[in-house]
Enzyme design. Structure first.
Site, PDB file in Angstrom:
ATOM      1  N   HIS A  55       0.860  -1.194  -0.094  1.00 15.51           N
ATOM      2  CA  HIS A  55       0.048  -0.013   0.152  1.00 15.51           C
ATOM      3  C   HIS A  55       0.901   1.200  -0.050  1.00 15.51           C
ATOM      4  CE1 HIS A  55      -4.019  -2.097   0.613  1.00 15.51           C
ATOM      5  NE2 HIS A  55      -3.120  -3.144   1.355  1.00 15.51           N
ATOM      6  N   ASN A 128     -10.452  -3.027   2.145  1.00 13.94           N
ATOM      7  CA  ASN A 128      -9.983  -3.028   0.469  1.00 13.94           C
ATOM      8  C   ASN A 128     -11.201  -2.679  -0.145  1.00 13.94           C
ATOM      9  OD1 ASN A 128      -7.318  -3.757   0.480  1.00 13.94           O
ATOM     10  ND2 ASN A 128      -7.518  -5.904   1.034  1.00 13.94           N
TER      11      ASN A 128
END
Ligand code: NDP
Length: 488
Positions: A55, A128
């Site tokens: 990320h 997510n």
């Protein structure tokens, strides 16, 4: 140009010359005593904190959560006590595998990390844009990420590594199907859903516990990009999604998400036909319908990217009283690994940075540590128990006890946990066009992978749905009979 502010060093002393170093004569070497030059170079060398291992590339924005339905039956959390409650929040969306400078329009899950600054402390959800994940046991997480990152010899990303891992880890099939579907590349960050993915818990004033999954449905509608469209955009603008989110908020076009929950009474977990704490599974809506509980809106851009987006630190253990974790193994591991990553990246006092700091009073006995930039609680008593009116625990806020049982062992996580039916359900709900996109995306990703890995993976597609397996096999020029036998 008129400048009214005087430039200074970090110590506040005025700078007389910021264009010319101190040298011995006009052509001579720089003098050691040019401490302003040293300070400038030394600070520059330390400008980066390590990028997140996963990320790394993200975009962030502030907003509000407005509660539209009370959840007081399920939770004592004040935030959800009544409709109309509002709370400031911060969101960070990200790709997973790419580095800081990578393309926004890659085929990759998107991180959907949220921090709600509630009056009872921060509530963080680290979700997510997909409701499930590739693995269900955290012991496999670092191997999974290595397989998606760069080949140790060539430094290149490599489809063979990816499919080798996935084909040997059939629990990934549901998420692989999501990733290679049309939703695997969102058109913008505004046009995608978010999911807690993990099961969390809620508990009420009477000590009853409920399991909960959180959903954030885009009110802009789901919009996606094909591989070809995404590649064209990446060729022109690596920061397409970050730019789009920033521009939308600047022009007052504030993106919104419908916040929904699925709720399961605690006891039902023991008898539910699906393992409710398995991160590779959803709870079908017909079993646990979605309940609308609020609206999330993003409406303010950060003023400084590094301070607010790069230093944003989310941790799933941040939960006000009335909210809790669950036995989901992946969540348990993330409770440790998120704050551990922040301590390494940002430093031990990360929680006191403005973007991470709760909007309610903070009263801990933590003191000192690197970069303690506030008053370090002054002369306030720094141990507990004490006789000096220091902050005290509140036993009325104790979470109800959770019954656990079982012999300690390394249990085969495939046992009693089939990996195929929900991937098949997803395939079967797709339109003909979505199925064609899924199969086309898979064929192009698998095309150059060694044949034995292709065949192993095709067996998984076939088990999810024979039509799914046959479609990918045909695209790769492999006889369906070869994989049907393997799948059986
Ligand atoms: P439902 O028909 O009740 O729900 C289907 C869900 O799938 C909707 O939430 C829909 O979200 C979502 N969806 C639709 N098209 C796609 C797509 N191309 N890619 C990803 N998601 C899509 O069925 P079930 O609850 O029985 O679930 C069936 C399958 O749907 C599951 O196996 C799972 O793969 C997928 N799914 C289920 C979710 C759940 O929480 N139950 C959540 C998301 C996906 P939307 O309203 O945004 O179109």
């Amino acid at each position: 140009m008129t400048h009214t502010t005087k430039m200074t060093t970090a110590a506040g002393t005025p700078v007389a010359d910021n264009q010319n170093s101190l040298t011995a004569g006009p052509r001579g070497p720089v003098l050691m005593q040019d401490y302003r030059l040293m300070e400038k170079m030394a600070h520059f060398n330390r400008e980066r904190v390590p990028e997140r291992v996963v990320h790394a590339k993200g975009a962030g924005a502030y907003g509000t959560l407005t509660v539209t339905k009370s959840l007081s039956r399920y939770t004592r959390a004040g935030l959800f006590a009544k409709a109309g409650n509002r709370c400031d929040m911060f969101a960070r969306f990200s790709t997973v595998a790419g580095e800081m400078g990578s393309a926004d329009t890659a085929r990759d899950p998107r991180g959907f990390a949220l921090k709600f600054y509630s009056e009872e402390g921060n509530w963080d959800l680290v979700g997510n844009n997909t409701p499930v994940f590739f693995v269900r046991d955290p012991l496999k997480f670092s191997d999974f990420i290595h397989s998606q990152k760069r080949d140790p010899a060539t430094g290149l990303r490599d489809n063979t590594m990816q499919w080798d891992f996935w084909s040997l880890s059939p629990e990934s099939l549901h998420q692989v199907t999501t990733l290679f579907s049309d939703r695997g590349i969102p058109a913008t960050l505004r046009h995608m859903n978010g999911y807690s993915s993990h099961t969390y818990s809620l508990w009420n004033e009477s000590g009853e516990r409920f399991w909960v999954k959180w959903h954030f449905k885009t009110l802009q509608g789901n919009k996606t990009l094909t591989n070809d469209a995404a590649a064209v955009i990446a060729g022109k603008d690596l920061d397409f999604h970050r730019r789009d989110l920033h521009a939308a908020i600047e022009r007052g076009d504030f993106p919104k998400w419908q916040v929904q929950v699925q709720i399961m009474p605690e006891a039902e977990a023991a008898t539910y036909r699906i393992h409710p704490f398995d991160l590779t599974k959803v709870w079908p809506h017909r079993d646990y319908p979605l309940i609308d509980v609020g609206v999330m809106e993003l409406n303010r851009n950060p003023g400084n990217y590094f301070a607010e987006v790069e230093q944003a630190a989310f941790e799933p253990g941040n939960m006000p009283p009335g909210m809790g974790a669950s036995p989901d193994k992946m969540l348990q591991a993330r409770l440790l690994s998120y704050p551990d990553a922040h301590r390494y990246r940002v430093g031990i006092n990360y929680a006191a940075l403005p973007v991470n700091k709760p909007h309610c009073p903070v009263n801990t006995y933590h003191r000192d540590g690197q970069t303690r930039f506030d008053g370090n609680d002054g002369g306030r008593v720094n141990y507990e128990p004490n006789s000096f009116n220091g902050p005290m625990e509140d036993l009325t806020l104790k979470e109800p006890p959770l019954k656990i049982s079982g012999d300690a062992d390394s249990y085969d996580h495939h046992e009693g946990n089939e990996d195929f039916s929900q991937a098949g359900d997803l395939y079967r709900l797709m339109s003909a066009d979505q199925k064609a996109q899924l199969i086309g995306n898979l064929v192009s990703a698998l095309a150059l992978v060694p044949r034995d890995i292709q065949v192993r993976q095709l067996g998984h597609f076939y088990k999810a749905d024979p039509d799914y397996g046959a479609g990918v096999a045909s695209g790769l020029g492999i006889a369906v009979e070869a994989i049907a036998g393997k799948a059986a």
